[in-house]
Design a protein around this motif. Sequence first.
Motif, PDB file in Angstrom:
ATOM      1  N   ASN A  76       0.809  -1.214   0.000  1.00 25.39           N
ATOM      2  CA  ASN A  76       0.000   0.000   0.000  1.00 25.39           C
ATOM      3  C   ASN A  76       0.846   1.269   0.000  1.00 25.39           C
ATOM      4  OD1 ASN A  76      -2.230  -1.697   0.105  1.00 25.39           O
ATOM      5  ND2 ASN A  76      -2.405  -1.551   2.335  1.00 25.39           N
ATOM      6  N   THR A  77       1.927   1.236  -0.761  1.00 26.13           N
ATOM      7  CA  THR A  77       2.798   2.389  -0.911  1.00 26.13           C
ATOM      8  C   THR A  77       2.963   2.707  -2.386  1.00 26.13           C
ATOM      9  OG1 THR A  77       4.014   1.841   1.112  1.00 26.13           O
ATOM     10  CG2 THR A  77       5.041   3.392  -0.407  1.00 26.13           C
ATOM     11  N   VAL A  78       2.783   3.969  -2.731  1.00 27.95           N
ATOM     12  CA  VAL A  78       2.925   4.426  -4.109  1.00 27.95           C
ATOM     13  C   VAL A  78       3.890   5.601  -4.133  1.00 27.95           C
ATOM     14  CG1 VAL A  78       1.749   5.441  -6.093  1.00 27.95           C
ATOM     15  CG2 VAL A  78       0.639   3.636  -4.787  1.00 27.95           C
ATOM     16  N   TYR A  79       4.741   5.637  -5.151  1.00 31.32           N
ATOM     17  CA  TYR A  79       5.705   6.703  -5.308  1.00 31.32           C
ATOM     18  C   TYR A  79       5.417   7.515  -6.560  1.00 31.32           C
ATOM     19  CZ  TYR A  79       8.482   3.985  -1.977  1.00 31.32           C
ATOM     20  OH  TYR A  79       8.918   3.301  -0.868  1.00 31.32           O
ATOM     21  N   LEU A  80       5.877   8.749  -6.537  1.00 28.44           N
ATOM     22  CA  LEU A  80       5.905   9.577  -7.731  1.00 28.44           C
ATOM     23  C   LEU A  80       7.313  10.148  -7.852  1.00 28.44           C
ATOM     24  CD1 LEU A  80       4.212  10.783 -10.087  1.00 28.44           C
ATOM     25  CD2 LEU A  80       3.940  12.821  -8.659  1.00 28.44           C
ATOM     26  N   GLN A  81       8.081   9.608  -8.784  1.00 26.04           N
ATOM     27  CA  GLN A  81       9.420  10.112  -9.051  1.00 26.04           C
ATOM     28  C   GLN A  81       9.314  11.274 -10.024  1.00 26.04           C
ATOM     29  OE1 GLN A  81      12.524   9.084  -7.783  1.00 26.04           O
ATOM     30  NE2 GLN A  81      13.213  10.946  -8.825  1.00 26.04           N
ATOM     31  N   MET A  82       9.829  12.425  -9.631  1.00 24.16           N
ATOM     32  CA  MET A  82       9.733  13.637 -10.434  1.00 24.16           C
ATOM     33  C   MET A  82      11.135  14.099 -10.802  1.00 24.16           C
ATOM     34  SD  MET A  82       6.695  15.659  -8.394  1.00 24.16           S
ATOM     35  CE  MET A  82       7.765  16.019  -6.997  1.00 24.16           C
ATOM     36  N   ASN A  83      11.433  14.091 -12.081  1.00 23.46           N
ATOM     37  CA  ASN A  83      12.725  14.521 -12.591  1.00 23.46           C
ATOM     38  C   ASN A  83      12.567  15.758 -13.468  1.00 23.46           C
ATOM     39  OD1 ASN A  83      13.991  12.243 -11.402  1.00 23.46           O
ATOM     40  ND2 ASN A  83      13.563  10.995 -13.222  1.00 23.46           N
ATOM     41  N   SER A  84      13.679  16.438 -13.693  1.00 24.54           N
ATOM     42  CA  SER A  84      13.693  17.630 -14.545  1.00 24.54           C
ATOM     43  C   SER A  84      12.592  18.603 -14.161  1.00 24.54           C
ATOM     44  CB  SER A  84      13.561  17.223 -16.019  1.00 24.54           C
ATOM     45  OG  SER A  84      14.603  16.355 -16.402  1.00 24.54           O
ATOM     46  N   LEU A  85      12.504  18.896 -12.889  1.00 27.98           N
ATOM     47  CA  LEU A  85      11.419  19.728 -12.383  1.00 27.98           C
ATOM     48  C   LEU A  85      11.485  21.143 -12.939  1.00 27.98           C
ATOM     49  CD1 LEU A  85      11.341  18.407  -8.747  1.00 27.98           C
ATOM     50  CD2 LEU A  85       9.389  18.450 -10.300  1.00 27.98           C
ATOM     51  N   LYS A  86      10.315  21.699 -13.185  1.00 31.30           N
ATOM     52  CA  LYS A  86      10.160  23.041 -13.725  1.00 31.30           C
ATOM     53  C   LYS A  86       9.387  23.905 -12.731  1.00 31.30           C
ATOM     54  CE  LYS A  86       9.692  21.115 -18.385  1.00 31.30           C
ATOM     55  NZ  LYS A  86       8.804  21.017 -19.584  1.00 31.30           N
ATOM     56  N   PRO A  87       9.567  25.221 -12.781  1.00 29.54           N
ATOM     57  CA  PRO A  87       8.791  26.083 -11.877  1.00 29.54           C
ATOM     58  C   PRO A  87       7.287  25.860 -11.970  1.00 29.54           C
ATOM     59  CG  PRO A  87      10.571  27.332 -12.852  1.00 29.54           C
ATOM     60  CD  PRO A  87      10.567  25.986 -13.539  1.00 29.54           C
ATOM     61  N   GLU A  88       6.781  25.536 -13.145  1.00 31.08           N
ATOM     62  CA  GLU A  88       5.354  25.295 -13.303  1.00 31.08           C
ATOM     63  C   GLU A  88       4.877  24.012 -12.640  1.00 31.08           C
ATOM     64  OE1 GLU A  88       7.116  24.883 -17.581  1.00 31.08           O
ATOM     65  OE2 GLU A  88       7.589  25.967 -15.744  1.00 31.08           O
ATOM     66  N   ASP A  89       5.797  23.192 -12.137  1.00 30.30           N
ATOM     67  CA  ASP A  89       5.425  22.017 -11.354  1.00 30.30           C
ATOM     68  C   ASP A  89       5.099  22.370  -9.909  1.00 30.30           C
ATOM     69  OD1 ASP A  89       5.816  20.134 -13.479  1.00 30.30           O
ATOM     70  OD2 ASP A  89       7.981  20.201 -13.100  1.00 30.30           O
ATOM     71  N   THR A  90       5.355  23.598  -9.519  1.00 25.79           N
ATOM     72  CA  THR A  90       5.071  24.035  -8.155  1.00 25.79           C
ATOM     73  C   THR A  90       3.589  23.876  -7.843  1.00 25.79           C
ATOM     74  OG1 THR A  90       6.918  25.601  -8.091  1.00 25.79           O
ATOM     75  CG2 THR A  90       5.094  25.998  -6.578  1.00 25.79           C
ATOM     76  N   ALA A  91       3.298  23.127  -6.783  1.00 30.87           N
ATOM     77  CA  ALA A  91       1.913  22.838  -6.421  1.00 30.87           C
ATOM     78  C   ALA A  91       1.899  22.010  -5.149  1.00 30.87           C
ATOM     79  CB  ALA A  91       1.206  22.072  -7.544  1.00 30.87           C
ATOM     80  N   VAL A  92       0.713  21.862  -4.588  1.00 33.14           N
ATOM     81  CA  VAL A  92       0.490  20.872  -3.555  1.00 33.14           C
ATOM     82  C   VAL A  92       0.107  19.572  -4.247  1.00 33.14           C
ATOM     83  CG1 VAL A  92      -0.866  20.194  -1.545  1.00 33.14           C
ATOM     84  CG2 VAL A  92      -0.229  22.591  -1.871  1.00 33.14           C
ATOM     85  N   TYR A  93       0.810  18.510  -3.941  1.00 31.36           N
ATOM     86  CA  TYR A  93       0.581  17.217  -4.575  1.00 31.36           C
ATOM     87  C   TYR A  93      -0.217  16.326  -3.635  1.00 31.36           C
ATOM     88  CZ  TYR A  93       3.644  18.318  -8.451  1.00 31.36           C
ATOM     89  OH  TYR A  93       4.193  18.877  -9.582  1.00 31.36           O
ATOM     90  N   PHE A  94      -1.282  15.726  -4.176  1.00 33.30           N
ATOM     91  CA  PHE A  94      -2.215  14.934  -3.394  1.00 33.30           C
ATOM     92  C   PHE A  94      -2.223  13.483  -3.858  1.00 33.30           C
ATOM     93  CE2 PHE A  94      -3.865  19.238  -3.297  1.00 33.30           C
ATOM     94  CZ  PHE A  94      -4.190  19.417  -1.972  1.00 33.30           C
TER      95      PHE A  94
END
Length: 115
Positions: A76-94
């Motif tokens: 019951n564990t899920v990951y989100l790997q985020m690479n090459s992040l951009k300023p427009e990725d700024t947010a609260v992630y749910f």
Amino acid sequence: QVQLVESGGDLVQAGGSLRLSCAASGSIFSINQMAWYRQAPGKQREFVATFTSGGSGNYADSVKGRFTISRGDAKNTVYLQMNSLKPEDTAVYFCYYTHLGRTYWGRGTQVTVSS
């Protein structure tokens, strides 16, 4: 009842990477019913990633090729790997889960990408 807890959000520079985690407690009958969403200030909450019926990832066009959703070794564990992040990725992630017509949301984790 299902409880979802996100972690891993941070302040990073553009081009950097983060890995978000979602730990779910309660009865999770199918991990494929879990997903990630995000919401930037003043904007509508948007879909980010989920699993297909075959177990591969389904992604929003804006993150395709940069983000990867995966299952953890722990249950019951899920990951989100985020690479090459951009300023427009700024947010609260749910973290999100749906079962028998009900939806469950975590409280969110803040990701801020500076330029």
